[in-house]
Design a protein around this motif. Structure first.
Motif, PDB file in Angstrom:
ATOM      1  N   THR A   1       5.684  17.664  -3.103  1.00 16.59           N
ATOM      2  CA  THR A   1       6.511  18.459  -4.016  1.00 16.59           C
ATOM      3  C   THR A   1       5.782  19.718  -4.479  1.00 16.59           C
ATOM      4  O   THR A   1       6.390  20.778  -4.619  1.00 16.59           O
ATOM      5  CB  THR A   1       6.923  17.609  -5.236  1.00 16.59           C
ATOM      6  OG1 THR A   1       7.508  16.398  -4.764  1.00 16.59           O
ATOM      7  CG2 THR A   1       7.915  18.349  -6.117  1.00 16.59           C
TER       8      THR A   1
ATOM      9  N   ALA B   1       0.825  -1.209   0.000  1.00 16.95           N
ATOM     10  CA  ALA B   1       0.000   0.000   0.000  1.00 16.95           C
ATOM     11  C   ALA B   1       0.858   1.257   0.000  1.00 16.95           C
ATOM     12  O   ALA B   1       0.526   2.243  -0.666  1.00 16.95           O
ATOM     13  CB  ALA B   1      -0.933  -0.011   1.213  1.00 16.95           C
TER      14      ALA B   1
ATOM     15  N   MET C   1       1.932   1.927  -3.418  1.00 17.41           N
ATOM     16  CA  MET C   1       0.819   2.413  -4.227  1.00 17.41           C
ATOM     17  C   MET C   1       0.553   3.906  -4.010  1.00 17.41           C
ATOM     18  O   MET C   1       0.256   4.628  -4.951  1.00 17.41           O
ATOM     19  CB  MET C   1      -0.463   1.633  -3.904  1.00 17.41           C
ATOM     20  CG  MET C   1      -0.437   0.200  -4.372  1.00 17.41           C
ATOM     21  SD  MET C   1      -0.330   0.114  -6.172  1.00 17.41           S
ATOM     22  CE  MET C   1       0.343  -1.504  -6.381  1.00 17.41           C
TER      23      MET C   1
ATOM     24  N   LEU D   1     -10.100  11.449  -8.392  1.00 14.18           N
ATOM     25  CA  LEU D   1      -9.836  10.904  -7.064  1.00 14.18           C
ATOM     26  C   LEU D   1     -11.010  11.183  -6.123  1.00 14.18           C
ATOM     27  O   LEU D   1     -11.441  10.300  -5.376  1.00 14.18           O
ATOM     28  CB  LEU D   1      -8.553  11.497  -6.472  1.00 14.18           C
ATOM     29  CG  LEU D   1      -7.237  11.002  -7.048  1.00 14.18           C
ATOM     30  CD1 LEU D   1      -6.055  11.630  -6.308  1.00 14.18           C
ATOM     31  CD2 LEU D   1      -7.134   9.483  -6.967  1.00 14.18           C
TER      32      LEU D   1
ATOM     33  N   LEU E   1       2.679   6.140  -2.428  1.00 18.51           N
ATOM     34  CA  LEU E   1       3.858   7.006  -2.369  1.00 18.51           C
ATOM     35  C   LEU E   1       3.904   8.059  -3.487  1.00 18.51           C
ATOM     36  O   LEU E   1       4.149   9.238  -3.207  1.00 18.51           O
ATOM     37  CB  LEU E   1       5.125   6.152  -2.383  1.00 18.51           C
ATOM     38  CG  LEU E   1       6.387   6.927  -2.007  1.00 18.51           C
ATOM     39  CD1 LEU E   1       6.420   7.208  -0.519  1.00 18.51           C
ATOM     40  CD2 LEU E   1       7.629   6.162  -2.424  1.00 18.51           C
ATOM     41  N   PRO E   2       3.667   7.679  -4.745  1.00 13.97           N
ATOM     42  CA  PRO E   2       3.704   8.704  -5.801  1.00 13.97           C
ATOM     43  C   PRO E   2       2.718   9.854  -5.548  1.00 13.97           C
ATOM     44  O   PRO E   2       3.034  11.000  -5.840  1.00 13.97           O
ATOM     45  CB  PRO E   2       3.336   7.929  -7.058  1.00 13.97           C
ATOM     46  CG  PRO E   2       3.772   6.540  -6.771  1.00 13.97           C
ATOM     47  CD  PRO E   2       3.496   6.334  -5.312  1.00 13.97           C
ATOM     48  N   PHE E   3       1.552   9.540  -4.980  1.00 14.82           N
ATOM     49  CA  PHE E   3       0.573  10.603  -4.712  1.00 14.82           C
ATOM     50  C   PHE E   3       1.086  11.529  -3.611  1.00 14.82           C
ATOM     51  O   PHE E   3       0.971  12.745  -3.711  1.00 14.82           O
ATOM     52  CB  PHE E   3      -0.772  10.011  -4.298  1.00 14.82           C
ATOM     53  CG  PHE E   3      -1.420   9.213  -5.386  1.00 14.82           C
ATOM     54  CD1 PHE E   3      -2.134   9.839  -6.391  1.00 14.82           C
ATOM     55  CD2 PHE E   3      -1.292   7.838  -5.407  1.00 14.82           C
ATOM     56  CE1 PHE E   3      -2.708   9.111  -7.396  1.00 14.82           C
ATOM     57  CE2 PHE E   3      -1.868   7.093  -6.421  1.00 14.82           C
ATOM     58  CZ  PHE E   3      -2.578   7.735  -7.416  1.00 14.82           C
TER      59      PHE E   3
ATOM     60  N   TRP F   1       4.183  12.012  -2.753  1.00 14.30           N
ATOM     61  CA  TRP F   1       5.320  12.764  -3.267  1.00 14.30           C
ATOM     62  C   TRP F   1       4.854  13.914  -4.165  1.00 14.30           C
ATOM     63  O   TRP F   1       5.404  15.009  -4.155  1.00 14.30           O
ATOM     64  CB  TRP F   1       6.274  11.821  -4.002  1.00 14.30           C
ATOM     65  CG  TRP F   1       7.650  12.385  -4.119  1.00 14.30           C
ATOM     66  CD1 TRP F   1       8.332  12.669  -5.255  1.00 14.30           C
ATOM     67  CD2 TRP F   1       8.520  12.748  -3.044  1.00 14.30           C
ATOM     68  NE1 TRP F   1       9.560  13.192  -4.958  1.00 14.30           N
ATOM     69  CE2 TRP F   1       9.700  13.258  -3.602  1.00 14.30           C
ATOM     70  CE3 TRP F   1       8.398  12.698  -1.635  1.00 14.30           C
ATOM     71  CZ2 TRP F   1      10.762  13.715  -2.818  1.00 14.30           C
ATOM     72  CZ3 TRP F   1       9.442  13.164  -0.869  1.00 14.30           C
ATOM     73  CH2 TRP F   1      10.614  13.663  -1.462  1.00 14.30           C
ATOM     74  N   MET F   2       3.822  13.633  -4.943  1.00 20.91           N
ATOM     75  CA  MET F   2       3.237  14.648  -5.821  1.00 20.91           C
ATOM     76  C   MET F   2       2.737  15.840  -5.000  1.00 20.91           C
ATOM     77  O   MET F   2       3.056  16.995  -5.278  1.00 20.91           O
ATOM     78  CB  MET F   2       2.067  14.009  -6.589  1.00 20.91           C
ATOM     79  CG  MET F   2       1.403  14.860  -7.646  1.00 20.91           C
ATOM     80  SD  MET F   2      -0.115  14.051  -8.261  1.00 20.91           S
ATOM     81  CE  MET F   2       0.535  12.802  -9.329  1.00 20.91           C
TER      82      MET F   2
ATOM     83  N   ALA G   1      -0.130  18.219 -12.157  1.00 23.70           N
ATOM     84  CA  ALA G   1      -0.522  16.807 -12.127  1.00 23.70           C
ATOM     85  C   ALA G   1      -1.596  16.581 -11.066  1.00 23.70           C
ATOM     86  O   ALA G   1      -2.594  15.892 -11.300  1.00 23.70           O
ATOM     87  CB  ALA G   1       0.702  15.937 -11.842  1.00 23.70           C
TER      88      ALA G   1
ATOM     89  N   LEU H   1       5.039  21.411 -12.030  1.00 26.40           N
ATOM     90  CA  LEU H   1       4.611  20.190 -12.711  1.00 26.40           C
ATOM     91  C   LEU H   1       3.721  19.352 -11.795  1.00 26.40           C
ATOM     92  O   LEU H   1       2.691  18.819 -12.213  1.00 26.40           O
ATOM     93  CB  LEU H   1       5.829  19.353 -13.130  1.00 26.40           C
ATOM     94  CG  LEU H   1       6.816  20.015 -14.091  1.00 26.40           C
ATOM     95  CD1 LEU H   1       7.901  19.015 -14.491  1.00 26.40           C
ATOM     96  CD2 LEU H   1       6.107  20.515 -15.339  1.00 26.40           C
ATOM     97  N   MET H   2       4.109  19.251 -10.524  1.00 21.93           N
ATOM     98  CA  MET H   2       3.335  18.434  -9.584  1.00 21.93           C
ATOM     99  C   MET H   2       2.000  19.083  -9.239  1.00 21.93           C
ATOM    100  O   MET H   2       1.000  18.395  -9.044  1.00 21.93           O
ATOM    101  CB  MET H   2       4.161  18.174  -8.311  1.00 21.93           C
ATOM    102  CG  MET H   2       5.349  17.249  -8.534  1.00 21.93           C
ATOM    103  SD  MET H   2       4.860  15.614  -9.141  1.00 21.93           S
ATOM    104  CE  MET H   2       5.083  15.805 -10.888  1.00 21.93           C
TER     105      MET H   2
ATOM    106  N   ALA I   1      -4.932  17.827 -12.065  1.00 25.81           N
ATOM    107  CA  ALA I   1      -5.522  16.998 -13.118  1.00 25.81           C
ATOM    108  C   ALA I   1      -6.157  15.726 -12.563  1.00 25.81           C
ATOM    109  O   ALA I   1      -7.157  15.241 -13.096  1.00 25.81           O
ATOM    110  CB  ALA I   1      -4.465  16.649 -14.165  1.00 25.81           C
ATOM    111  N   VAL I   2      -5.571  15.175 -11.485  1.00 23.33           N
ATOM    112  CA  VAL I   2      -6.106  13.902 -10.983  1.00 23.33           C
ATOM    113  C   VAL I   2      -7.168  14.091  -9.898  1.00 23.33           C
ATOM    114  O   VAL I   2      -7.942  13.172  -9.623  1.00 23.33           O
ATOM    115  CB  VAL I   2      -4.999  12.954 -10.438  1.00 23.33           C
ATOM    116  CG1 VAL I   2      -4.052  12.566 -11.542  1.00 23.33           C
ATOM    117  CG2 VAL I   2      -4.260  13.560  -9.267  1.00 23.33           C
TER     118      VAL I   2
END
Lengths: 289, 278
Positions: free
Chosen positions: B36, B23, B26, B257, B28-30, B32-33, B249, B245-246, B252-253
């Motif tokens: 950042t 988990a 899964m 979500l 972590l990228p969010f 970090w986004m 992103a 950029l983040m 956009a999501v």
């Protein structure tokens, strides 16, 4: 009601979908095959019939074979990894544990995330100088611009995005396996991995097979992550460039629509073979049940 | 007994440990986004790495909105998603009902023509569709984003499976009452397949919100891009200004979500169930 007016209703109800599909999807598919036999000049104003010339050029083009190999390598790395990890997590979730629905939601998150947005954060995680991955591992690797690693980076991102969804499909397959089978095996003294090997895996094979085929068909069309994570100026591009990326490049950057069509028509052939294979196996398994 | 119970507890503990590790990867990228996006540009490219921003700022969000056509991206994506969801659902339900419940000459051929395109990989369609849009003068328009997707062979195929599963009796009573096929469809059949309709809505929404390649091919002027194609241009505009950029992103999501968290069961079941029927 007489059958004539029933027919009229039926035709009216299918008309939007039938006409829309024929005009916007069926005709373009046929036209793509036709384009593969043409040579266009002046942005498509003049077309010559050139027979198999585009394909002859394609099959002599070393870059095409490299792109085909890259695509196949991606499929070969991505599909088994996704299947193994999805099955692994599905089996864990199938044990009666608390919080199963919370895990399902978390693992499903990448599925609702725009590939473009996910790709951007992965680029930052993979960055050589200030990337999270290198600072966690204490390395200084150019994950996405070193041709030795770029393919694996793409596979990792692909697997990350695919696990949640495939895990759910496999979980549904697991829940279809009757409990008494396990109880009987337990009486015979089977435990842990033996239960998995002798009961779960054989009964899960149809699910795993169809999941794999769907994954293979999707993976042969990889484009988004190459476009966004690798990018057109990356020195590692030739070692990861897929058929669809080459199609995009030839058709919309070099404006050679006919050569692009030839590339994508080869992909069409590959996909038709895969679909035919799936169909045949499906028949076999339905009878077997 | 006590030994067996504690062995069970221990194995549950290990299972949770592995699932939590998964988990973390899964989400972590969010995380970090988001982290950042609130940093300053220097904080985002600092060594050793800085996990939390010292003073979280919305600067990156403001820059992403001001210096790109972000609001256009939102509007275009919303418009395309709306058209690619509402119309395919209506048209596919009608067609699926006719194919499943009415016997008429040519139905087999028509159905075959429609579902045959499902075997074709998407890129095969793009060049001919591009030429078609170009002939219609639709290149670089929002219309080009959705016009071909007003119909959905996949949704037609999926919904037909559901209409096939409904028993005949309900329909026969309605025929005796003098209902025409459209009335039967609208008042009797449609409510019975409502869960399948919800699944189709979710799939269409997700597909159209997240699609990249077609918007990238057909439109190039900034005011006509979707979020996904727009994000790709942010990279060339802002280079290594990671917070911007983040921020882009994340913006956009966020809509998908939020919808996902509200309707999580519907999403998961809808997507899984379309795959099992499709």
């Amino acid at each position: 009601m007489n059958s004539k007016s029933r027919y009229a209703w039926a035709y009216m109800m299918i008309a939007p979908t039938l006409i829309g599909t024929l005009v916007f999807w069926f005709y373009p598919a046929v036209y793509s095959i036709y384009l593969g036999f043409l040579k266009s000049e002046n942005f498509g104003l003049v077309n010559h019939w050139v027979g198999w010339a585009n394909y002859e050029r394609l099959f002599k083009d070393a870059e095409f074979w490299q792109n085909l190999r890259n695509t196949m390598l991606y499929v070969v790395l991505f599909v088994p990894t996704t299947i193994v990890l999805s099955t692994f997590f599905a089996v864990l979730l199938n044990a009666k544990i608390k919080g199963r629905s919370v895990y399902r939601v978390i693992y499903f998150l990448p599925q609702v995330t725009m590939a473009a947005a996910a790709a951007m954060v992965w680029v930052i995680i993979f960055a050589q100088d200030y990337g999270l991955l290198n600072s966690v591992l204490g390395t200084h690797v150019a994950w996405i611009s070193d041709k030795r690693f770029a393919m694996y980076a793409l596979v990792a991102v692909g697997v990350w995005g695919a696990i949640g969804f495939n895990m759910l499909l496999i979980l549904a397959g697991l829940q279809g396996i009757p409990r008494p089978l396990y109880e009987a095996a337990e009486l015979d003294g089977a435990v842990g991995f033996r239960k998995f090997r002798s009961i779960t895996l054989p009964l899960l094979t149809p699910t795993l097979f169809f999941t794999s085929i769907v994954l293979v068909i999707g993976a042969t069309q990889i484009f988004d992550s190459i476009y966004l994570i690798i990018g057109k100026t990356n020195v590692a591009l030739p070692s990861v460039r897929s058929l669809v990326y080459a199609y995009y490049q030839n058709s919309f950057i070099y404006y050679d629509q006919n050569y692009g069509a030839a590339i994508v028509n080869v992909l069409l052939l590959i996909n038709l073979i895969l679909t035919g294979f799936q169909f045949l196996m499906q028949k076999k398994w339905v009878v077997y049940d | 007994m006590g030994g067996a119970a504690s062995a069970k507890q221990r194995s549950n503990f290990i299972i949770h440990l592995i699932l939590i590790a998964g988990a973390v990867i899964m989400v972590l990228p969010f995380i970090w986004m988001i982290l950042t996006s609130f940093k300053t540009t220097t904080e985002a490219t600092q060594i050793p790495i800085k996990i939390f921003p010292a003073e979280p700022s919305f600067r990156a969000y403001a820059d992403a909105i001001k210096q790109s056509s972000f609001l256009h991206y939102y509007a275009n994506t919303l418009m395309a998603a709306f058209m690619k969801t509402v119309f395919p659902v209506i048209f596919s339900a009608m067609a699926a009902f006719a194919f499943a419940r009415i016997r008429f000459p040519g139905s087999g051929l028509c159905f075959f023509l429609i579902i045959s395109v499902m075997m074709v990989p998407n890129p095969v369609f793009y060049t001919p569709q591009y030429l078609m849009m170009s002939n219609l003068g639709l290149v670089n328009t929002v219309t080009a984003l959705w016009i071909a997707s007003l119909v959905s062979p996949f949704a037609t195929f999926l919904l037909r499976q559901f209409f096939l599963g409904i028993s005949k009796e309900l329909e026969e009573a309605a025929v005796l009452d003098g209902c025409n096929p459209f009335q039967i469809f609208r008042h009797i059949m449609l409510p019975l397949v409502s869960s399948a309709l919800v699944a189709v809505v979710i799939i269409q929404l997700l597909w159209s919100w997240n699609e990249l390649q077609w918007p990238l091919i057909i439109n190039s002027s900034p005011e006509k891009l979707t979020l996904s194609a727009g994000l790709a241009t942010l990279v060339s505009m802002f280079g290594t200004d990671y917070p911007v950029l983040m921020a882009g992103a994340f913006m956009a999501v966020v809509p998908m979500l939020v919808l996902f968290f509200i309707f999580q069961r519907r999403f998961i079941e809808g997507v899984a169930f379309s795959a099992s029927k499709g």
